[in-house]
Design an enzyme around this catalytic site. Structure first.
Site, PDB file in Angstrom:
ATOM      1  N   LEU A 173      31.700  42.242  34.202  1.00 24.11           N
ATOM      2  CA  LEU A 173      32.619  41.007  33.714  1.00 24.11           C
ATOM      3  C   LEU A 173      32.913  40.101  34.934  1.00 24.11           C
ATOM      4  O   LEU A 173      33.482  40.554  35.876  1.00 24.11           O
ATOM      5  CB  LEU A 173      33.669  41.344  33.272  1.00 24.11           C
ATOM      6  N   HIS A 174      32.490  38.733  34.814  1.00 21.46           N
ATOM      7  CA  HIS A 174      33.041  37.913  35.856  1.00 21.46           C
ATOM      8  C   HIS A 174      32.987  36.462  35.282  1.00 21.46           C
ATOM      9  O   HIS A 174      33.404  35.463  36.157  1.00 21.46           O
ATOM     10  CB  HIS A 174      32.182  38.035  37.276  1.00 21.46           C
ATOM     11  N   ARG A 175      32.584  36.051  34.074  1.00 16.54           N
ATOM     12  CA  ARG A 175      32.549  34.806  33.757  1.00 16.54           C
ATOM     13  C   ARG A 175      33.771  34.069  33.741  1.00 16.54           C
ATOM     14  O   ARG A 175      34.713  35.007  32.887  1.00 16.54           O
ATOM     15  CB  ARG A 175      31.867  34.557  32.407  1.00 16.54           C
TER      16      ARG A 175
END
Ligand code: UD1
Ligand code: UDP
Length: 384
Positions: free
Chosen positions: A207-209
């Site tokens: 996850l990084h958006r």
């Protein structure tokens, strides 16, 4: 031919490795510029080791900052490098801030220096201007002389924007060159075993958006969903620094505790974990592509994807949007029930391990075309 190749952030390293190799194999000069957008050892050095990348010829050391400041820092530091190197081509990859910053500098200097700009991974569109990457993609494509596309859908996207088809070349997916070349070594690592996970019986997540991790409610929702999945199956989360920072700032340490949270992993470790997973839950662009080639079911935790072939031809599916715990759980269960390889029609065209070679052939061909094309009056035409 001399090509200056730009890399700045984690997903860029896998993309430039096959291009640099193909340049060297073809007897061309490749000059590597690292902007320093990513700088932690696990976000940068680890990939130089795993992918056998040469040390950068220039390191701009820009580090983290707001979009404007980071982009401006790259531009300021890149201009003198470009003047010094004077390449035939500036090759930018992907859609990060470093991509746009260097394309913009090169576009302004290209008449003076006689260089051209090539964008590798051109033409992808999420059709969502809230994504910083969408701004970077559209503008980089507009600035580029050569638009080197990874999938056929990109051609239609570029045609809609009025881009001259003569500038578009289908080269396939350079990321998959790296995947296929590193797969044997990744398999030797047995990362699932090292983490005490049973192959085919755990979930891998990344996850990084900003849309998932920058807003407290969204991050709580997605981490809560992963925590629910983890009641039934272990969830391993190599955590991106942006996500860790935000989870701690938003008081979500408790949600992380339900998961097997580890530092970001090197490339081979990641591929080993991906191949062994029952299902991958991710908002990464590159991971959607890798799961498609490896035949591993993937649920993309976003509203839309700029990589539609991973859904129509690969193993990817989109989570129902807006993202809810129930939606993630249902999508995970469906992906799990269908199992490995399910839904895959084929590995997309040109995702075959030879895209780097096609990038270099395209640059050679286009360089000649640009160099020899003269209008009937004998004038060199103005660039578009
Ligand atoms: C960037 C790209 C994104 C890409 C992602 C890949 C842009 C606009 N975004 O997002 O498209 O998918 O990289 O991972 O270019 N940080 C560290 N150490 C590092 C790097 C970053 O701690 O080595 C932290 C910093 O707090 C920084 C934050 O992560 O502010 C975000 O980094 P940044 O490069 O701005 O964006 P990413 O979220 O990594
Ligand atoms: N990746 C990795 N280690 C990690 C997470 C991702 O090596 O801990 C790899 C992943 O396999 C893919 C690339 O990084 O090759 C994708 O980068 P990222 O998700 O950061 O960016 P995106 O593709 O979304 O732009």
């Amino acid at each position: 031919m001399k090509a200056l190749v730009v890399a700045g952030a984690r997903p860029n390293f896998m993309k430039v490795a096959p291009i640099l190799r193909a340049l060297a194999d073809g007897g061309h000069e490749g000059v590597l510029v690292h902007t320093g957008q990513h700088y932690d050892s696990q976000m940068s050095d680890a990939f130089f080791r795993d992918l056998n990348l040469p040390d950068p010829d220039f390191h701009l050391e820009v580090g983290s900052a707001s979009h404007a400041v980071q982009t401006a820092r790259v531009m300021e530091a890149f201009e003198p490098v470009l003047r010094e190197v004077r390449p035939d081509w500036v090759v930018v990859v992907g859609d990060v801030n470093s991509t746009l910053a260097c394309a913009l500098v090169a576009a302004k200097l290209k008449e003076e220096l006689g260089c051209r700009v090539a964008h590798v991974e051109a033409g992808l569109r999420a059709n969502d201007w809230r994504m910083p990457e969408e701004v970077n993609r559209v503008l980089t494509d507009r600035l580029s002389d050569a638009l080197l596309i990874p999938s056929r859908d990109a051609e239609a996207n570029l045609a809609r924007e009025g881009i001259d088809p003569a500038r578009i070349v289908f080269v396939g997916n350079v990321m998959i060159d790296t995947l296929l070349s590193q797969l044997p070594k990744a398999r030797e690592l047995d990362m699932p075993g090292r983490l005490g996970l049973e192959r085919g019986n755990y979930v891998l997540s990344t996850l990084h958006r900003p849309s998932n991790v920058d807003d407290p409610a969204s991050l709580a929702s997605v981490l809560g969903a992963l925590a629910e999945v983890s009641i039934e199956m272990s969830v391993v989360l190599p955590i991106h620094p942006r996500t860790r920072k935000n989870a701690l700032a938003f008081g979500l340490r408790g949600s992380l505790e339900a998961l097997t949270v580890i530092e970001p992993v090197g490339y081979r470790e990641m591929i080993s974990l991906t191949e062994g997973a029952a299902v991958v839950l991710t908002d990464s662009g590159g991971v959607q592509e890798e799961t498609t080639v490896l035949g591993v079911p993937c649920v993309t935790l976003r509203e839309q994807t700029e990589r539609p072939v991973t859904v129509t031809e690969g193993t990817n599916r989109m989570v129902p949007w807006p993202l809810t715990r129930e939606g993630v759980l249902n999508a995970w269960r469906e992906a799990l029930a269908k199992g490995r390889g399910a839904g895959r029609v084929r590995v997309p065209e040109g995702w075959d391990g030879r895209a780097g070679e096609r990038v270099v052939s395209a640059l050679q061909g286009l360089k000649q075309a640009v160099g020899t094309f003269v209008s009937e009056s004998g004038d060199v035409p103005t660039r578009p």
